[in-house]
Motif scaffolding. Structure first.
Motif, PDB file in Angstrom:
ATOM      1  N   SER A 303       0.829  -1.214   0.000  1.00  0.00           N
ATOM      2  CA  SER A 303       0.000   0.000   0.000  1.00  0.00           C
ATOM      3  C   SER A 303       0.864   1.264   0.000  1.00  0.00           C
ATOM      4  CB  SER A 303      -0.966  -0.013   1.194  1.00  0.00           C
ATOM      5  OG  SER A 303      -0.287  -0.288   2.387  1.00  0.00           O
ATOM      6  N   ASP A 306      -1.678   8.040   1.291  1.00  0.00           N
ATOM      7  CA  ASP A 306      -2.399   9.015   0.443  1.00  0.00           C
ATOM      8  C   ASP A 306      -1.536  10.222   0.092  1.00  0.00           C
ATOM      9  OD1 ASP A 306      -2.401  10.023   3.025  1.00  0.00           O
ATOM     10  OD2 ASP A 306      -4.596  10.171   3.217  1.00  0.00           O
ATOM     11  N   TYR A 307      -0.665  10.633   1.025  1.00  0.00           N
ATOM     12  CA  TYR A 307       0.162  11.820   0.775  1.00  0.00           C
ATOM     13  C   TYR A 307       1.349  11.521  -0.154  1.00  0.00           C
ATOM     14  CZ  TYR A 307       2.784   9.594   4.582  1.00  0.00           C
ATOM     15  OH  TYR A 307       3.449   8.694   5.355  1.00  0.00           O
ATOM     16  N   VAL A 309       0.858   9.333  -3.072  1.00  0.00           N
ATOM     17  CA  VAL A 309       0.386   8.850  -4.379  1.00  0.00           C
ATOM     18  C   VAL A 309       0.781   9.807  -5.505  1.00  0.00           C
ATOM     19  CG1 VAL A 309      -1.665   8.351  -5.762  1.00  0.00           C
ATOM     20  CG2 VAL A 309      -1.478   7.423  -3.440  1.00  0.00           C
ATOM     21  N   ASP A 310       0.547  11.108  -5.312  1.00  0.00           N
ATOM     22  CA  ASP A 310       0.878  12.065  -6.379  1.00  0.00           C
ATOM     23  C   ASP A 310       2.381  12.090  -6.662  1.00  0.00           C
ATOM     24  OD1 ASP A 310      -1.730  12.645  -6.745  1.00  0.00           O
ATOM     25  OD2 ASP A 310      -1.714  14.547  -5.629  1.00  0.00           O
ATOM     26  N   GLN A 339      -4.087  -0.117  -5.009  1.00  0.00           N
ATOM     27  CA  GLN A 339      -3.847   1.018  -5.900  1.00  0.00           C
ATOM     28  C   GLN A 339      -4.203   0.622  -7.324  1.00  0.00           C
ATOM     29  OE1 GLN A 339      -2.959   4.136  -5.138  1.00  0.00           O
ATOM     30  NE2 GLN A 339      -2.720   3.730  -2.943  1.00  0.00           N
TER      31      GLN A 339
END
Ligand code: ASN
Length: 381
Positions: A303, A306-307, A309-310, A339
């Motif tokens: 995994s 979230d911070y 992914v970009d 993902q």
């Protein structure tokens, strides 16, 4: 010329390791004296003599704890690795000469944590060259245990030969009480000289087990029973005989598309270890250092926070390959779970741990930068 004249007078002049066995039935094995008599009757040039000749095994020494020495016999964890020269290693296990003609070569004298891609390539080229020789039946590599799983996987991927390749180490230095190196080395030579090991891929012989170099990983940093594969060992060695229970299903050696004879360097691949509160700048540093792929050793099923992914999408968009692996030792990373790998153009490592994924990604990148192709390679090896 024979590889070595190290045979002892007491050694039986037969090679049990290369004598074909009808089945895994030790009870029906000929006795030593019967086998000896059979060998004595056989004229030198007959097929029977060829069947019972001792195999020629080359031992390539690279250092590690198997060549280590401690101050006292109580030192099983504090010692200096990579001290004993290969001839001393061989001389310390005279039983070896009963199963094979051996000769040693000192390739390096290092702890395996100090392996680099350049050393890995040098070693693999030497293994490949030796196995092309008609007078070499198998190769044993003595190696530190820290990165034995990397070297054995790499050789499994790049050496085009069916002949046995065995990588072996020890958890305790030879000077310690209950040192494990001598039996591990005897087992390694036995397997390297055996017909049963032909075509089975690179194996690691530690603590009586025969592990696949593809699958094996070090899971304990002390104690001799340190090696493990989630798919189980291939077999065991008991009193000089090997017993196999499964074979490697993945492409390797002769069926591999990678060949060390045409590889002189590897592209740089980095690993970033997943945890809570990760430092995003580490990924940028890897890219700036020249990493062509980054293995994300993610939590759980590979995994990604979230911070991050970009950040990973951006790195991929600029050309670096992203491989989702996992810090969890077992299981496998499921594509498009956790993902959307198809959407982000990321690769998953399948069941390979981050350090093995790093080597496969580097090899894949010697052929292609197409992520579909790289993913195919991860499914197949
Ligand atoms: N047991 C060992 O061999 C550990 C050592 N640090 C090595 O990998 O060379």
């Amino acid at each position: 010329a024979p590889l070595a004249a190290k045979e002892t007078k007491s050694a039986p002049p037969t090679n049990e390791a290369r004598t074909p066995e009808p089945a895994l039935t030790p009870a029906t094995k000929p006795t030593e004296s019967a086998a000896t008599a059979k060998a004595a009757e056989a004229p030198a040039a007959t097929p029977a003599a060829a069947e019972t000749r001792k195999p020629n095994v080359v031992i390539l020494a690279t250092g590690g704890t198997i060549a280590g020495a401690g101050a006292t016999s109580a030192n099983s964890a504090s010692y200096a690795s990579a001290k004993l020269a290969v001839d001393k290693l061989i001389a310390a296990v005279p039983e070896i000469t009963t199963v094979a003609n051996v000769r040693g070569e000192q390739v390096f004298q290092i702890g395996s944590e100090s392996f680099t891609d350049a050393k890995l390539i040098q070693l693999a080229k030497r293994v490949s060259a030796l196995l092309k020789q008609d007078d070499v039946d198998g190769v044993v590599i003595t190696h530190g245990t820290d990165t034995i799983e990397e070297t054995s996987f790499f050789l499994n991927l790049v050496v085009h030969s069916d002949k046995p390749i065995v990588v072996v180490g020890s958890m305790r230095p030879s000077t310690a009480l209950s040192a494990d190196g001598a039996l591990n080395l005897l087992d390694a030579v036995t397997v390297a000289g055996s017909k049963e090991a032909i075509g089975k891929g690179v194996v690691v012989t530690m603590n009586d087990y025969i592990q696949s170099g593809r699958d094996v990983t070090k899971r304990v940093n002390v104690v001799p029973n340190a090696f493990y594969s989630q798919w189980g060992p291939l077999g065991m060695i008991v009193e000089g005989k090997s017993y196999y229970y499964r074979t490697l299903a993945k492409r390797h050696n002769m069926s591999s598309e990678f060949d060390i004879d045409s590889i002189d360097s590897l592209p740089l691949v980095g690993i970033v270890y997943g945890s809570g509160n990760m430092i995003p700048a580490v990924y940028d540093a890897e890219v700036q250092a020249g990493a062509k792929a980054i293995i994300h050793a993610g939590t759980g099923n590979g995994s990604v926070p979230d911070y991050l992914v970009d950040k990973l999408r951006d790195i991929r968009a600029k050309g670096t390959i992203i491989v989702r692996s996992a810090r969890v030792p077992d299981g496998y990373v499921v594509r498009n779970a956790e993902q959307p790998d198809d959407k982000y153009d990321w690769v998953v490592s399948h069941d390979l741990n981050p350090q093995k994924a790093k080597l496969l990604a580097a090899l894949a990148l010697t052929k292609t930068t197409d992520t579909k192709e790289i993913q195919r390679i991860f499914w197949e090896y």
